[in-house]
Write an enzyme that holds these catalytic residues in place. Sequence first.
Site, short mmCIF file in Angstrom:
data_model
loop_
_atom_site.label_atom_id
_atom_site.label_comp_id
_atom_site.label_asym_id
_atom_site.label_seq_id
_atom_site.Cartn_x
_atom_site.Cartn_y
_atom_site.Cartn_z
N HIS A 17 9.29 -1.04 3.39
CA HIS A 17 9.13 -1.23 4.84
C HIS A 17 9.04 -2.72 5.12
CE1 HIS A 17 5.21 -0.53 2.96
NE2 HIS A 17 4.67 -1.35 3.86
N GLU B 60 0.82 -1.22 0.00
CA GLU B 60 0.00 0.00 0.00
C GLU B 60 0.84 1.26 0.00
OE1 GLU B 60 -2.72 -0.39 3.27
OE2 GLU B 60 -3.89 -1.95 2.24
#
Length: 122
Positions: A104, A99
């Site tokens: 990350h 998203e």
Amino acid sequence: MAYDQTNIFARILRGELPCDTVYEDEHVLAFNDIRPLAPVHVLVIPKGPYTSLDDFTADAGPEVVGHYFKVVGEIARKAGVAETGYRILSNIGGHGHQEVPHLHVHVLGGRPLGRMLPDARG
Ligand code: AMP
């Protein structure tokens, strides 16, 4: 894919948005996920402009990549989940359901996490 400078983690890195920091050094920032899926849910990001683990492992040097993963392990130990076990997860691109287009790694733990994915094989 060109790096999107307007993504939410780029804005956190520029200090335009707050985050709940758990670790920071010259190359890496880690903060608590805003919608935690487990008692421990930390996001670990490099400070460089990498969209995902794909361009990071293709373009960043081995010292930067190595340091990043050393920090991931250190954060899990500091969060107290290394002994009971935990999961790291990085979503990449469309099929990975990523998203936020800044690399990350999710560090998840603090409870039994179940199977890796819903098992459609029965
Ligand atoms: P992913 O689907 O792997 O791209 O996950 C993005 C993660 O970022 C989700 O778990 C969100 O809850 C988390 N997230 C989005 N915005 C923020 C924010 N401002 N601070 C902390 N976590 C965030």
